[in-house]
Write a protein that holds these residues in place. Sequence first.
Motif, PDB file in Angstrom:
ATOM      1  N   VAL A   1      33.013 122.813  96.863  1.00 56.44           N
ATOM      2  CA  VAL A   1      33.005 124.284  96.787  1.00 56.44           C
ATOM      3  C   VAL A   1      31.967 124.857  97.752  1.00 56.44           C
ATOM      4  O   VAL A   1      32.234 125.807  98.496  1.00 56.44           O
TER       5      VAL A   1
ATOM      6  N   THR B   1      39.467 122.265  85.717  1.00 53.08           N
ATOM      7  CA  THR B   1      39.158 122.004  87.131  1.00 53.08           C
ATOM      8  C   THR B   1      38.677 120.575  87.317  1.00 53.08           C
ATOM      9  O   THR B   1      38.965 119.938  88.321  1.00 53.08           O
ATOM     10  N   ILE B   2      37.901 120.111  86.353  1.00 57.48           N
ATOM     11  CA  ILE B   2      37.443 118.720  86.398  1.00 57.48           C
ATOM     12  C   ILE B   2      38.043 118.020  85.197  1.00 57.48           C
ATOM     13  O   ILE B   2      37.989 118.543  84.079  1.00 57.48           O
TER      14      ILE B   2
ATOM     15  N   ARG C   1      32.594 127.215 101.053  1.00 56.75           N
ATOM     16  CA  ARG C   1      31.966 128.537 101.176  1.00 56.75           C
ATOM     17  C   ARG C   1      31.162 128.638 102.471  1.00 56.75           C
ATOM     18  O   ARG C   1      31.130 129.697 103.108  1.00 56.75           O
TER      19      ARG C   1
ATOM     20  N   ASP D   1      34.901 128.816  90.378  1.00 54.14           N
ATOM     21  CA  ASP D   1      34.891 127.629  91.245  1.00 54.14           C
ATOM     22  C   ASP D   1      33.760 126.680  90.881  1.00 54.14           C
ATOM     23  O   ASP D   1      33.913 125.465  90.943  1.00 54.14           O
TER      24      ASP D   1
ATOM     25  N   HIS E   1      32.669 117.805  93.011  1.00 56.17           N
ATOM     26  CA  HIS E   1      33.462 119.041  93.078  1.00 56.17           C
ATOM     27  C   HIS E   1      32.618 120.188  93.641  1.00 56.17           C
ATOM     28  O   HIS E   1      33.055 120.940  94.513  1.00 56.17           O
TER      29      HIS E   1
ATOM     30  N   LEU F   1      33.917 124.319  83.679  1.00 57.88           N
ATOM     31  CA  LEU F   1      34.991 123.830  84.563  1.00 57.88           C
ATOM     32  C   LEU F   1      35.906 122.852  83.845  1.00 57.88           C
ATOM     33  O   LEU F   1      37.106 122.803  84.113  1.00 57.88           O
ATOM     34  N   ARG F   2      35.340 122.092  82.923  1.00 59.35           N
ATOM     35  CA  ARG F   2      36.204 121.179  82.160  1.00 59.35           C
ATOM     36  C   ARG F   2      37.148 121.986  81.262  1.00 59.35           C
ATOM     37  O   ARG F   2      38.317 121.637  81.095  1.00 59.35           O
TER      38      ARG F   2
END
Lengths: 276, 793
Positions: free
Chosen positions: A263, B790-791, A267, B657, A259, B785-786
Amino acid sequence: MKASIGGYARAESVPHALSLLGEADGVGRILAGGQSLIAALNLGVSAGDMLVDITGIETLRGATLDGDRLVIGALTRHGDIARDPLIAEHAPLLAAAAPLIAHDAIRNRGTIGGSLAHADPAAEYPACVLALDATLVLEGPAGRREVAAEDFFLGLFETARADEEILTAILIPCARPGDRHVIREAARRAGDYALAGLAVVRREGRHRIGAFGLDDRPVLCAGAMAKWDAGDVDGMIAALAKDIDPPSDTQASASYRRHLAGVLLRRIAAELGEAQ
Amino acid sequence: MTIRFEDPNRPNSYIGRTVPRPNAGKLVAGRGRYVDDIVLPRMVHVAFVRSPHPHARIGAIETGAALAEKGVLKVFTGKDLAEICTPWEGKLAHLQGMKTPPQHPLAVERACWVGEPVVAVVGRTRAEAEAGAALVEIDFEPLPAVTDIRTALDKGTPVLHEALGDNLCFRKSNEAGEVDRVFAEAPRVVEATFKTARHTGVTLEPRVIITDWNGADGQLTAHVSNQAPHMLQVLLAGHLDIPESRVHVICGDVGGSFGLKVHVYPDEVATAAIAKIMGRPVKFASDRVEAFTSDIHARDHEATGRIALDENGMILGFDVDDWTGIGPYSIYPRTSAVEGLQVTNLIGGPYAFDHYRCRTSVVFQNKGICAQYRAVGHPVAVAITEGLVDKAAAEMGIDPIEIRRRNLIADDDYPKTTAAGLKLEGLSHHKSLDSLIEAMDYEGLRAEQKDLREKGVHRGIGIASFIELTNPSPFMYGIGGARISAQDGCTVRMDPDGSVVALTGVTEQGQGTEAIMAQIVAEAVGVSPDLVRVVTGDTRVTPFGGGTWASRGAGIGGEAALQAGRAVRQQALEVAAAMLQAKAGDLDVRDGIIVDARSGEERLTLAEVGRIVYFRGDTLPKGLPRELMQTRHFITSDYPYAFTNGVQASYVEVDTDTGFVKLLKHWCVEDCGRIINPLLVDEQIRGGIVQGIGAALFEEVCYDASGQMLNGTMADYLVPMSAEMPDMVIRHVETPTAESALGAKGAGEAGTAGAPAAIMNAINDAIRPLGGTVTHMPFTPERILRALGTITD
Ligand SMILES: Cc1cc2nc3c(=O)[nH]c(=O)nc-3n(C[C@H](O)[C@H](O)[C@H](O)COP(=O)(O)OP(=O)(O)OC[C@H]3O[C@@H](n4cnc5c(N)ncnc54)[C@H](O)[C@@H]3O)c2cc1C
């Protein structure tokens, strides 16, 4: 732990170093900045090595121009790479990468040759030389040979260099006007090996992407490069996920790293003016 | 005898000022003397073969090859040392029902964690000892390991120590009011689970000990990097069968400790036992990899907590179920139950409410031993408390500052006994909160946060109020039978030149103990601090004391120093009065000079008093005591602990992000009573906050499900480093304790106590609008993020 070594010798020249390595009967080990090797010895990862210290070989230090190629000696230190105006002009990617490596004390000793020969999959330079389409110069008992960066990194800490060969220089095609060099990484703390990082070179609308921390070796991300060249940013992100096979460890899982790579690439693309 | 602390212009006004640390120059110049710097004649080195297994039966041990290695002198097994060293059990009598098996300096029948010392190899050098250790062959038969905390007591889980019957080391519930009824009826109940990660102290100087047995006079000398020399003296004597008077413990310069060096470690006791057997000095210096597996760990907690509130956001009660894993043995002699016990005392500490329940279950595991580490239990309790308070505030739409204002114990409501049973002498929660709001410009930050949120930048503000336990009385350990002193003493001596030596039972590990002792004694006697030399850490020299832990150095040791210094001053005045044919009460000592108290006129130097006392005693009246040396001891008696309070705030930005957290700024307002040296207090707070930031974002000792340690170097155990640290604003409120003339409470742990909660609340303030919260420390980018979804895989 106390490091256990078989011996130490200081080489005066490349031929001298090669003969010392030859005499070492298979346990010869080149010592450059020592910033990976000494740590490994202190952890007992390797014992009984006959150390051949090459740091006194002045001819291996510094950068010069050879036509449209930049020649960087293997002993050029990270700190010098960050500061050398010649490198900033002709290989800005490396100048931008060097400050991301470790801390001053390490950058003042660690060398680019050592970093490339060590081939840590999370190190910055290996990914940079892939993106730069550089060539590595090796000198051994049988003479001198050149290996494309793409053919150099074979696996985890594994390269095309034979044990008795010395990496002496890196040849880099000089940046041309309009070329763009970008490196981005995400590290938990300044100076740490990155959880994920990407080095990108754009030349005349074509892209080369070197990935670090995202596989068992530095990776040239062919799938993502092709999509980017074709102007497909979303396709590029999807392809990147397939180009890499990230490790899982106590810092982050493979899926997080994958992931993160996406990202970072998005960017970088934005930084290079791609519409998102 | 009172000091007018409120008057900064009083004579000799060193207490309350920033004065330089007397030992800083020496340490910066590299001229400190750490244990590793000491080389003794005939000294040998020991290296340990440590268990590679989380749990294994120890079979045959083959030492022949090691003994044949060049430079190897001796090899010792657990059975060998058991013959001259008795095992110990980390239990305290007042912790009812506590269980822990006997622990030996080297494992005898079973190895119970990765890193437990099993065989000791002695060589002429450390390298030779290590080479020998690599050749020892141990026939390990791996046994099933216990690793998970919550299932440790389940039927299907193997029992780690069969003789104990189950894996429960200790369990205690602290209960008051009608928790079940209140939670059933409360208009609002909010629940959450929390985890604090197992981490460790990572002192700059690792553990090092040199022990020397002199058979000729039957005396053991130990040079050791430790914070409680008298405790170690007593324990080494007991287990090695040497009279206490024949054990001499010396702690010179100590490069950081944080609680890590206040415990008894098997490898250190083994080193002492080996010295006794071999009759020569033996040195053990832990290296960094050994440190990660053999230093104490801490904070391995999982908890479920509930808070009940009325419709106005007034807290009615807390109900918390805390679980902690402590490794295979309870630490000696302080026990590994204290961290959990502190949690049961400290939940909800800053707030006024009536209904309370907190239970802690302390369970055995096949991992490193957990024990007291800076701010014992506080970061866990504060995270649970403040996490619940913030969650409740968010759910009820109340501003986090406002909910605290409504619930913090009023500043005029003291003395007070809390629902958890803590006796509080006097705290300043509201004053501190007011000061914090002003320091951080709370409203301004909220406005900035809102503006940036609209631009897609996610910032968060987190607040954490806390109390901190300092100045412990014998209620902490002594009452349970441990020979750990809660009193402390100081001897102050004036020499012929008018300079002063202070011998104190509290110790210096880098926090500045020597500096504050010099200041206190300087003010008490009436000389400049650079005329005071401070001696710490030598059981033959200093008064018997407890050392430095639980933020007791300033409050306990400082008061003893103040009293001893005042007594010496009085002696000097009496001699001077005789010399001047004046009344002692009409004289004063100012900056080394005896003056007329009223006019300030200079009469005599202290050096002249010293000259007469030590060389011309014949000129003084017969019968006048000609002594310039006094010892005073101090112990608290009105309150079992001096609680301090404070409030922290953290301002963060979350990259939603990547999950990365940027610490933008940190504030702390705290009240440690009388401030002796503002710079040192600020440094204690800052350093403590940094360790709290480590807990919140970085530090975690990772084990896999089988009990193998997965990280254990500075490359993969992340300590907080300067580049990531935010600017910190530190402010103070001063509510001195009336227990002592000095009025000082402790300041060593406040930073660590509150920082993790403040950062957790700030992160959650940033990501809550996006639908996520985190309560599992450290808050790694991935965990964030978890939490955001997101993940997912
Ligand atoms: C705390 C810390 C953090 C670090 N963080 C980073 C980081 O973020 N990113 C990063 O990229 N690196 C990092 N490093 C590693 C650092 O960059 C090393 O300097 C580099 O990897 C090795 O270079 P060296 O000159 O020190 O090589 P050495 O340690 O001397 O040698 C490394 C290996 O390469 C071989 N070798 C060296 N030179 C040659 C040569 N010319 N020809 C053939 N073989 C050779 C040696 O035999 C050895 O096997 C870090 C190191 C430390 C200690």
